[in-house]
Motif scaffolding. Structure first.
Motif, PDB file in Angstrom:
ATOM      1  N   TYR A  75     -53.577  62.665 -17.651  1.00  0.00           N
ATOM      2  CA  TYR A  75     -54.012  61.558 -17.152  1.00  0.00           C
ATOM      3  C   TYR A  75     -55.174  61.712 -16.476  1.00  0.00           C
ATOM      4  N   ASN A  76     -55.426  62.753 -15.778  1.00  0.00           N
ATOM      5  CA  ASN A  76     -56.565  63.039 -14.948  1.00  0.00           C
ATOM      6  C   ASN A  76     -57.846  63.221 -15.679  1.00  0.00           C
ATOM      7  N   THR A  77     -57.505  64.081 -16.839  1.00  0.00           N
ATOM      8  CA  THR A  77     -58.465  64.425 -17.697  1.00  0.00           C
ATOM      9  C   THR A  77     -58.920  63.300 -18.718  1.00  0.00           C
ATOM     10  N   LEU A  78     -58.162  62.539 -19.032  1.00  0.00           N
ATOM     11  CA  LEU A  78     -58.740  61.318 -19.840  1.00  0.00           C
ATOM     12  C   LEU A  78     -59.431  60.272 -19.046  1.00  0.00           C
ATOM     13  N   PHE A  79     -59.082  60.151 -17.684  1.00  0.00           N
ATOM     14  CA  PHE A  79     -59.793  59.350 -16.752  1.00  0.00           C
ATOM     15  C   PHE A  79     -61.293  60.192 -16.227  1.00  0.00           C
ATOM     16  N   LEU A  80     -61.114  61.065 -15.889  1.00  0.00           N
ATOM     17  CA  LEU A  80     -62.526  61.747 -15.608  1.00  0.00           C
ATOM     18  C   LEU A  80     -63.528  61.727 -16.929  1.00  0.00           C
ATOM     19  N   PHE A  81     -62.926  62.152 -18.017  1.00  0.00           N
ATOM     20  CA  PHE A  81     -63.788  61.967 -19.319  1.00  0.00           C
ATOM     21  C   PHE A  81     -64.438  60.596 -19.673  1.00  0.00           C
ATOM     22  N   THR A  82     -63.645  59.815 -19.335  1.00  0.00           N
ATOM     23  CA  THR A  82     -64.105  58.218 -19.364  1.00  0.00           C
ATOM     24  C   THR A  82     -65.122  57.780 -18.454  1.00  0.00           C
ATOM     25  N   ALA A  83     -64.496  58.272 -17.189  1.00  0.00           N
ATOM     26  CA  ALA A  83     -65.681  57.730 -16.034  1.00  0.00           C
ATOM     27  C   ALA A  83     -66.944  58.561 -16.114  1.00  0.00           C
ATOM     28  N   VAL A  84     -67.054  59.872 -16.289  1.00  0.00           N
ATOM     29  CA  VAL A  84     -68.172  60.626 -16.309  1.00  0.00           C
ATOM     30  C   VAL A  84     -69.024  60.029 -17.636  1.00  0.00           C
ATOM     31  N   CYS A  85     -68.544  59.914 -18.816  1.00  0.00           N
ATOM     32  CA  CYS A  85     -69.259  59.402 -19.719  1.00  0.00           C
ATOM     33  C   CYS A  85     -69.821  57.881 -19.617  1.00  0.00           C
ATOM     34  N   SER A  86     -68.885  57.009 -19.039  1.00  0.00           N
ATOM     35  CA  SER A  86     -69.397  55.644 -18.620  1.00  0.00           C
ATOM     36  C   SER A  86     -70.625  55.500 -17.724  1.00  0.00           C
ATOM     37  N   ALA A  87     -70.341  56.573 -16.493  1.00  0.00           N
ATOM     38  CA  ALA A  87     -71.535  56.501 -15.742  1.00  0.00           C
ATOM     39  C   ALA A  87     -72.606  57.141 -16.172  1.00  0.00           C
ATOM     40  N   TYR A  88     -72.618  58.144 -17.143  1.00  0.00           N
ATOM     41  CA  TYR A  88     -73.765  58.705 -17.675  1.00  0.00           C
ATOM     42  C   TYR A  88     -74.317  57.660 -18.444  1.00  0.00           C
ATOM     43  N   GLY A  89     -73.643  56.989 -19.414  1.00  0.00           N
ATOM     44  CA  GLY A  89     -74.267  55.826 -20.110  1.00  0.00           C
ATOM     45  C   GLY A  89     -74.889  54.795 -19.442  1.00  0.00           C
ATOM     46  N   MET A  90     -74.229  54.428 -18.291  1.00  0.00           N
ATOM     47  CA  MET A  90     -74.927  53.258 -17.607  1.00  0.00           C
ATOM     48  C   MET A  90     -76.091  53.858 -16.777  1.00  0.00           C
ATOM     49  N   GLY A  91     -76.162  55.121 -16.254  1.00  0.00           N
ATOM     50  CA  GLY A  91     -77.264  55.312 -15.672  1.00  0.00           C
ATOM     51  C   GLY A  91     -78.452  55.811 -16.471  1.00  0.00           C
ATOM     52  N   SER A  92     -78.156  56.215 -17.558  1.00  0.00           N
ATOM     53  CA  SER A  92     -79.307  56.408 -18.441  1.00  0.00           C
ATOM     54  C   SER A  92     -79.948  55.185 -19.051  1.00  0.00           C
ATOM     55  N   SER A  93     -78.901  54.249 -19.221  1.00  0.00           N
ATOM     56  CA  SER A  93     -79.533  53.023 -19.667  1.00  0.00           C
ATOM     57  C   SER A  93     -80.431  52.172 -18.647  1.00  0.00           C
ATOM     58  N   LEU A  94     -79.994  52.364 -17.442  1.00  0.00           N
ATOM     59  CA  LEU A  94     -80.807  51.706 -16.136  1.00  0.00           C
ATOM     60  C   LEU A  94     -81.912  52.323 -16.038  1.00  0.00           C
ATOM     61  N   VAL A  95     -82.128  53.348 -16.170  1.00  0.00           N
ATOM     62  CA  VAL A  95     -83.492  54.146 -16.066  1.00  0.00           C
ATOM     63  C   VAL A  95     -84.415  54.168 -17.306  1.00  0.00           C
ATOM     64  N   GLY A  96     -83.878  53.706 -18.316  1.00  0.00           N
ATOM     65  CA  GLY A  96     -84.613  53.629 -19.516  1.00  0.00           C
ATOM     66  C   GLY A  96     -84.334  54.703 -20.483  1.00  0.00           C
ATOM     67  N   LEU A  97     -83.576  55.718 -20.355  1.00  0.00           N
ATOM     68  CA  LEU A  97     -83.370  56.929 -21.049  1.00  0.00           C
ATOM     69  C   LEU A  97     -82.181  56.582 -22.154  1.00  0.00           C
ATOM     70  N   THR A  98     -82.317  57.346 -23.241  1.00  0.00           N
ATOM     71  CA  THR A  98     -81.313  57.254 -24.369  1.00  0.00           C
ATOM     72  C   THR A  98     -80.175  57.962 -23.959  1.00  0.00           C
ATOM     73  N   ALA A  99     -79.223  57.592 -24.037  1.00  0.00           N
ATOM     74  CA  ALA A  99     -77.777  58.589 -23.497  1.00  0.00           C
ATOM     75  C   ALA A  99     -77.399  58.828 -24.978  1.00  0.00           C
ATOM     76  N   ARG A 100     -76.833  60.226 -25.013  1.00  0.00           N
ATOM     77  CA  ARG A 100     -76.019  60.601 -26.106  1.00  0.00           C
ATOM     78  C   ARG A 100     -74.799  61.381 -25.735  1.00  0.00           C
ATOM     79  N   LEU A 101     -73.649  60.365 -25.957  1.00  0.00           N
ATOM     80  CA  LEU A 101     -72.538  60.715 -25.254  1.00  0.00           C
ATOM     81  C   LEU A 101     -71.696  61.848 -26.531  1.00  0.00           C
ATOM     82  N   PRO A 102     -71.047  62.640 -26.001  1.00  0.00           N
ATOM     83  CA  PRO A 102     -70.361  63.617 -26.648  1.00  0.00           C
ATOM     84  C   PRO A 102     -69.204  62.711 -27.752  1.00  0.00           C
ATOM     85  N   LEU A 103     -68.955  63.134 -28.893  1.00  0.00           N
ATOM     86  CA  LEU A 103     -67.918  62.637 -29.930  1.00  0.00           C
ATOM     87  C   LEU A 103     -68.623  61.484 -30.359  1.00  0.00           C
ATOM     88  N   VAL A 104     -69.352  60.604 -29.968  1.00  0.00           N
ATOM     89  CA  VAL A 104     -69.584  59.296 -30.284  1.00  0.00           C
ATOM     90  C   VAL A 104     -71.210  59.048 -30.560  1.00  0.00           C
TER      91      VAL A 104
END
Length: 225
Positions: A185-214
């Motif tokens: 449970y914890n691993t699934l949540f942390l992976f999703t939360a970190v990837c979502s935060a990284y994607g949102m943060g990169s988008s807001l500053v104008g950088l292209t996020a490249r998430l693992p696996l996708v």
């Protein structure tokens, strides 16, 4: 390959530089640098009249470029990452009990999560809206569609562990099995939360996020659009 476009070096015809002045005299000429994986940012290049060798004086990361990656596009590209985040929050129940500050950090998202999970078909409708309204909308910039596609694929990755944890692997009664269940449970949540935060943060500053696996699958999906 990054390309550098600069103005012509300073000369005696277009600047005030002259051979009679000191060697320390320099001219500032605006130019534009294009870096791979991020938005174009204006640079102020300083030329020495003796060596004509440029160096960076000032650079801003928050300008608009010709590709349409302005502030509105950044916000629009960041919003789809709420989809996997909201689908992953139910798996934070153990980590929130163990670390209450995590629950306080996600408290602003709680009303949105309540509305999202209150209606049976809301997740599916939001998924279709993002995929058909953003990813397949060729009138939007690729910057927006690419990040939306990564958010959609990240949400799809949650389907398999959701089925396993909710239907196949119930909470075991023994101590070792329970700890493994909580860890999943914890691993699934942390992976999703970190990837979502990284994607949102990169988008807001104008950088292209490249998430693992996708990232590769999202790039292939929107490459020809």
């Amino acid at each position: 390959m990054a390309s550098l476009r600069t103005a012509a070096p300073c000369t005696s015809t277009n600047t005030r530089c002259s051979s009679g002045r000191a060697a320390s005299v320099s001219c500032r000429i605006p130019s534009l640098t294009y870096l791979p994986g991020r938005r174009a940012a204006p640079r102020l290049v300083k030329y020495d009249c003796t060596s004509e060798r440029p160096f960076v004086a000032v650079r801003s990361l928050f300008d608009n470029d010709k590709d349409g990656n302005d502030y509105g596009d950044r916000i629009f590209a960041a919003l789809p990452f709420l989809l996997p985040l909201l689908d992953g929050l139910p798996y934070a129940k153990f980590i929130m009990l163990q670390y209450p500050f995590v629950a306080r950090a996600f408290a602003p998202v709680a009303p949105l999560m309540y509305l999202y999970h209150s209606f049976p078909f809301a997740p599916f409708l939001v998924f279709l809206a993002i995929y058909n309204g953003i990813v397949n909308n060729t009138s939007l910039p690729r910057f927006v569609r690419y990040h939306a596609m990564q958010a959609v694929l990240l949400d799809v990755l949650l389907i398999i562990p959701q089925v396993i944890l909710n239907d196949v692997w119930k909470a075991p009664g023994d101590e070792v099995g329970l700890q493994a269940y909580i860890l999943a449970y914890n691993t699934l949540f942390l992976f999703t939360a970190v990837c979502s935060a990284y994607g949102m943060g990169s988008s807001l500053v104008g950088l292209t996020a490249r998430l693992p696996l996708v990232a590769e699958a999202a790039d292939a999906q929107v490459r020809d659009l």
